[in-house]
Design a protein around this motif. Sequence first.
Motif, short mmCIF file in Angstrom:
data_model
loop_
_atom_site.label_atom_id
_atom_site.label_comp_id
_atom_site.label_asym_id
_atom_site.label_seq_id
_atom_site.Cartn_x
_atom_site.Cartn_y
_atom_site.Cartn_z
N SER A 66 0.84 -1.19 0.00
CA SER A 66 0.00 0.00 0.00
C SER A 66 0.87 1.24 0.00
N VAL A 67 0.34 2.32 -0.55
CA VAL A 67 1.04 3.60 -0.57
C VAL A 67 0.16 4.63 0.11
N VAL A 68 0.74 5.31 1.11
CA VAL A 68 0.01 6.30 1.90
C VAL A 68 0.64 7.66 1.68
N TYR A 69 -0.14 8.65 1.25
CA TYR A 69 0.36 10.00 1.01
C TYR A 69 0.02 10.88 2.20
N GLY A 70 0.62 10.61 3.34
CA GLY A 70 0.34 11.40 4.53
C GLY A 70 1.11 10.86 5.71
N GLU A 71 0.71 11.25 6.91
CA GLU A 71 1.43 10.85 8.11
C GLU A 71 0.65 9.86 8.96
N GLY A 72 -0.63 9.65 8.66
CA GLY A 72 -1.44 8.76 9.46
C GLY A 72 -1.16 7.31 9.16
N LYS A 73 -1.67 6.44 9.99
CA LYS A 73 -1.51 5.00 9.85
C LYS A 73 -2.82 4.38 9.42
N ILE A 74 -2.78 3.56 8.36
CA ILE A 74 -3.97 2.88 7.88
C ILE A 74 -3.69 1.38 7.85
N ASP A 75 -4.64 0.60 8.31
CA ASP A 75 -4.50 -0.85 8.30
C ASP A 75 -5.72 -1.44 7.63
N ASN A 95 -1.52 17.32 2.89
CA ASN A 95 -1.42 16.93 4.28
C ASN A 95 -1.32 18.22 5.09
N GLN A 96 -2.17 18.37 6.09
CA GLN A 96 -2.29 19.66 6.77
C GLN A 96 -1.02 20.09 7.48
N ASN A 97 -0.11 19.17 7.76
CA ASN A 97 1.15 19.53 8.40
C ASN A 97 2.19 20.03 7.41
N LYS A 98 1.85 20.02 6.13
CA LYS A 98 2.83 20.35 5.11
C LYS A 98 2.55 21.66 4.37
N LYS A 99 1.56 22.41 4.84
CA LYS A 99 1.18 23.64 4.16
C LYS A 99 2.36 24.59 3.99
N ASN A 100 3.14 24.78 5.05
CA ASN A 100 4.22 25.75 5.01
C ASN A 100 5.46 25.25 4.28
N LYS A 101 5.44 24.00 3.82
CA LYS A 101 6.56 23.46 3.06
C LYS A 101 6.50 23.86 1.59
N ILE A 102 5.34 24.35 1.18
CA ILE A 102 5.17 24.73 -0.22
C ILE A 102 5.90 26.04 -0.50
N LYS A 103 6.60 26.10 -1.64
CA LYS A 103 7.32 27.30 -2.05
C LYS A 103 6.55 27.99 -3.16
N VAL A 104 6.22 29.27 -2.93
CA VAL A 104 5.42 30.03 -3.88
C VAL A 104 6.27 31.15 -4.47
N LEU A 105 6.25 31.29 -5.80
CA LEU A 105 7.05 32.30 -6.49
C LEU A 105 6.18 33.14 -7.39
N PHE A 106 6.59 34.39 -7.59
CA PHE A 106 5.99 35.24 -8.62
C PHE A 106 6.97 35.30 -9.78
N LYS A 107 6.47 34.97 -10.97
CA LYS A 107 7.31 34.98 -12.17
C LYS A 107 6.72 35.99 -13.15
N PRO A 108 7.39 37.14 -13.35
CA PRO A 108 6.86 38.14 -14.29
C PRO A 108 7.01 37.68 -15.73
N ASP A 109 6.14 38.19 -16.58
CA ASP A 109 6.20 37.92 -18.01
C ASP A 109 7.38 38.68 -18.60
N SER A 110 8.35 37.95 -19.17
CA SER A 110 9.57 38.59 -19.69
C SER A 110 9.27 39.61 -20.78
N LYS A 111 8.14 39.45 -21.48
CA LYS A 111 7.79 40.38 -22.56
C LYS A 111 7.35 41.74 -22.01
N LYS A 112 7.02 41.78 -20.72
CA LYS A 112 6.58 43.03 -20.10
C LYS A 112 7.73 43.80 -19.46
#
Length: 437
Positions: free
Chosen positions: A25-34, A350-367
């Motif tokens: 089984s593959v679990v995408y989180g921190e909880g335990k499933i049986d 996973n609610q414990n991982k919200k702050n692990k996300i990296k957010v960037l602003f990328k301007p349009d090079s044509k502007k």
Amino acid sequence: MKKRMLKRVVPITMISFLSLSPFQSVVYGEGKIDIEADAAILVDADTGEILYKENEDELLGIASMTKMMTEYLVLEAIHDGKIKWDQTYKVSDKVFLLANAPGLSNVHLLENESYTVRELYDAMVIKSGNGAAIALSEVVAGTEGEFVKRMNQKAKELGMEHYQFVNSSGLSNYDMFGYHPEGTGVNDENMVSAEDMATLAYHLLKDFPEVLDTSKLPYKYFRKGTSEELLMKNTNALLKDRSSYYKGADGLKTGTTPFAGSTFTGTAERDDTRFITVILDAKDEYGQPSSAARFIQTVELLDYGFNEFKTFEYSLDDVDKKKEHLLPVADGVESEVKINLAKPIKMRLNQNKKNKIKVLFKPDSKKLNDKGELQAPIEKGEKIGELIIDNPPKYEYIVNKKRTETKVDVYASATVEKANWFVRSARKIEEFIGKLF
């Protein structure tokens, strides 16, 4: 394999933990499933993300969960105007025999009696009536044999890969007293993988959400006030007023045969978040097939989904919380412009991982000018770049198309006209003097 990993153009940090059990089984989180079953899966009903899986591609018996495909084709025929809810069907010899056969799940249908499509549909969805399902196959396609061809064709159209539909009801063909559909064998069985049952449920909910109007009913009378009156009890024990009530549960279908064991495709919604679950051949603590275990294990999957995963929004505040989201503009009447988003990026994590996300602003090079600055003129509402999730989570999907957005357009919230020659010249002189001193 139809499930795809999200593509990345930069290295990412995986925000999910992979936990391997003896069932692989593959679990995408921190909880335990049986989970004690031959196969199982948990899916985000909105995006198609797979949050838990085990033996998801194995072709296994599904019993009366077969009726979900029958539901899809009936609702499609209603939607396309090919049949109507109030049209009537006269019971055939085959349907009469199988609707009244001892030991089979049924709403008994009378010989030579006529029933509406709505009555048959309710009997199929709520009571898991096998005769009603076969009757509906004849309404839609003329014969059950022709209907089975349409079932398999629709499975292909929906992107399913591991499936075999041999009748409309989910019965084992050898239980049909020789009335199994033309083109199928007496020993043939309805078989679908857990992932493809989730795929069918995903499309059923997306294409015909009204399916829940019936599947959520714990009870309903069949032909109330007549000699055929019957209180139909829904086979889904998670519904309100049933033995294993689970808040938010409203579908979809159970299945039980000696070949398939106890199976269940479930769904529940809380706070605008919906999950799909599939359990194939549930086992109890002693490893024996168990009707109750399919609901217990479904609850475990749903709890995992609702407790571990939340929907989070990402905006320009996640790029820099200290700024008012102003960008400098070269050669403009105003020296800067405020930017905003069409909408925030929403992601299920996973609610414990919200702050692990990296957010960037990328301007349009044509502007931008040669110095990397926004160049006037700028129009209000003009796209000037994108907000991007630089390290999106690594998930698999039951559908080919990537549905979780990892970027959104950024717009100018005001017009900035280009300054005249005199103003631009004055600014350059001021800048030059500033550099001298």
